[in-house]
Design a protein around this motif. Structure first.
Motif, PDB file in Angstrom:
ATOM      1  N   THR A   1       4.207   8.742   4.158  1.00 18.15           N
ATOM      2  CA  THR A   1       4.561   8.526   2.746  1.00 18.15           C
ATOM      3  C   THR A   1       4.330   9.797   1.944  1.00 18.15           C
ATOM      4  O   THR A   1       5.181  10.182   1.127  1.00 18.15           O
ATOM      5  CB  THR A   1       3.712   7.378   2.156  1.00 18.15           C
ATOM      6  N   ARG A   2       3.209  10.445   2.153  1.00 10.58           N
ATOM      7  CA  ARG A   2       2.903  11.673   1.422  1.00 10.58           C
ATOM      8  C   ARG A   2       3.955  12.743   1.713  1.00 10.58           C
ATOM      9  O   ARG A   2       4.450  13.406   0.802  1.00 10.58           O
ATOM     10  CB  ARG A   2       1.516  12.180   1.812  1.00 10.58           C
TER      11      ARG A   2
ATOM     12  N   SER B   1      -2.577   2.664   9.299  1.00  9.68           N
ATOM     13  CA  SER B   1      -2.459   2.800   7.848  1.00  9.68           C
ATOM     14  C   SER B   1      -2.549   4.263   7.424  1.00  9.68           C
ATOM     15  O   SER B   1      -1.840   4.705   6.512  1.00  9.68           O
ATOM     16  CB  SER B   1      -3.523   1.978   7.129  1.00  9.68           C
TER      17      SER B   1
ATOM     18  N   LEU C   1       0.406   6.388   5.487  1.00  2.62           N
ATOM     19  CA  LEU C   1       0.196   7.132   4.246  1.00  2.62           C
ATOM     20  C   LEU C   1       0.532   8.615   4.419  1.00  2.62           C
ATOM     21  O   LEU C   1       1.012   9.257   3.478  1.00  2.62           O
ATOM     22  CB  LEU C   1      -1.227   6.950   3.740  1.00  2.62           C
TER      23      LEU C   1
ATOM     24  N   PHE D   1       0.946   3.934  -3.172  1.00  3.85           N
ATOM     25  CA  PHE D   1       0.616   5.340  -2.935  1.00  3.85           C
ATOM     26  C   PHE D   1       1.814   6.222  -3.282  1.00  3.85           C
ATOM     27  O   PHE D   1       1.673   7.240  -3.957  1.00  3.85           O
ATOM     28  CB  PHE D   1       0.185   5.545  -1.483  1.00  3.85           C
TER      29      PHE D   1
ATOM     30  N   HIS E   1      -7.473   3.986  -2.215  1.00  4.24           N
ATOM     31  CA  HIS E   1      -7.013   3.582  -0.885  1.00  4.24           C
ATOM     32  C   HIS E   1      -8.160   3.491   0.114  1.00  4.24           C
ATOM     33  O   HIS E   1      -7.938   3.185   1.282  1.00  4.24           O
ATOM     34  CB  HIS E   1      -5.942   4.546  -0.371  1.00  4.24           C
TER      35      HIS E   1
ATOM     36  N   ARG F   1       0.835  -1.207   0.000  1.00  7.79           N
ATOM     37  CA  ARG F   1       0.000   0.000   0.000  1.00  7.79           C
ATOM     38  C   ARG F   1       0.870   1.257   0.000  1.00  7.79           C
ATOM     39  O   ARG F   1       0.620   2.206  -0.752  1.00  7.79           O
ATOM     40  CB  ARG F   1      -0.899  -0.003   1.234  1.00  7.79           C
ATOM     41  N   VAL F   2       1.914   1.268   0.812  1.00  7.43           N
ATOM     42  CA  VAL F   2       2.827   2.417   0.867  1.00  7.43           C
ATOM     43  C   VAL F   2       3.515   2.597  -0.485  1.00  7.43           C
ATOM     44  O   VAL F   2       3.615   3.710  -1.000  1.00  7.43           O
ATOM     45  CB  VAL F   2       3.856   2.239   2.008  1.00  7.43           C
TER      46      VAL F   2
ATOM     47  N   LEU G   1      -6.749   8.812  -2.887  1.00 10.70           N
ATOM     48  CA  LEU G   1      -6.901   8.382  -1.496  1.00 10.70           C
ATOM     49  C   LEU G   1      -8.306   7.844  -1.215  1.00 10.70           C
ATOM     50  O   LEU G   1      -8.448   6.841  -0.526  1.00 10.70           O
ATOM     51  CB  LEU G   1      -6.580   9.540  -0.545  1.00 10.70           C
TER      52      LEU G   1
END
Length: 189
Positions: free
Chosen positions: A81-82, A74, A78, A38, A146, A34-35, A142
């Protein structure tokens, strides 16, 4: 995500804060895809997305004790990550805002005609997504890819919930116009 998984993610973070390497491996195994996806949508470079994974989970290892549990793990991942992706983009000079922003998921259980129709529709959708502004594309990504709530998106992006709702409204409106202009009817084959 189930309540059990959310709770166990929080337990993993607590164990990581105490230096538990196995808990880190489990958390990584559960969330690295997922990371990566994204991050890839944000930086549009596979190597940079791979680097983001390392940076994000290194931060998790270092900062696990500071996780306050105000959001899902989670969502926290994210958000990290962003932040890392935007920092990487600021350092990168060759970033273009108009590149592809989504990946198609092909349903192999359909008959060949439906598969072709879906592929054509997916290509048109991806093309139309590039017509959205980066802010609108990020919100669509998102929410729809996601499956984040408006509240979670607001936390990840760092904007008020009403701004998320407004951006989502205008993104859907613009996307509908672009899809109609591309000859894509509503619905999925």
């Amino acid at each position: 995500m189930s309540v059990t998984q959310a709770a166990s993610d929080e337990v993993l973070i607590a164990r990581i804060a105490q230096g538990d390497r196995l808990a880190m491996q489990v958390l990584y195994g559960r969330h690295h895809v997922r990371v990566y996806r994204f991050g890839l949508r944000l930086v549009r470079d596979e190597q940079a997305a791979e680097d983001l994974i390392s940076e994000v989970f290194l931060d998790v290892w270092r900062q696990a004790g500071k996780f306050e549990g105000r959001s899902a793990v989670s969502t926290w991942l994210l958000a990290i990550t962003r932040f890392k992706a935007l920092s990487a983009l600021r350092r990168r000079k060759d970033f273009e805002l108009d590149e592809d922003a989504a990946n198609a998921i092909e349903d192999t259980s359909d008959d060949p005609e439906t598969v072709v129709q879906k592929k054509d529709t997916s290509e048109a959708l991806r093309e139309c997504l590039t017509g959205l502004s980066p802010d609108h594309r990020e919100i669509v990504d998102l929410v729809y890819y996601h499956e984040k709530s408006v509240e979670e998106v607001a936390e990840i992006v760092g904007i008020p919930e009403n701004t998320v709702k407004t951006r989502l409204f205008y993104a859907r409106k613009k996307l509908a116009e672009l899809l109609k202009a591309a000859g894509v009817e509503r619905g999925w084959p």
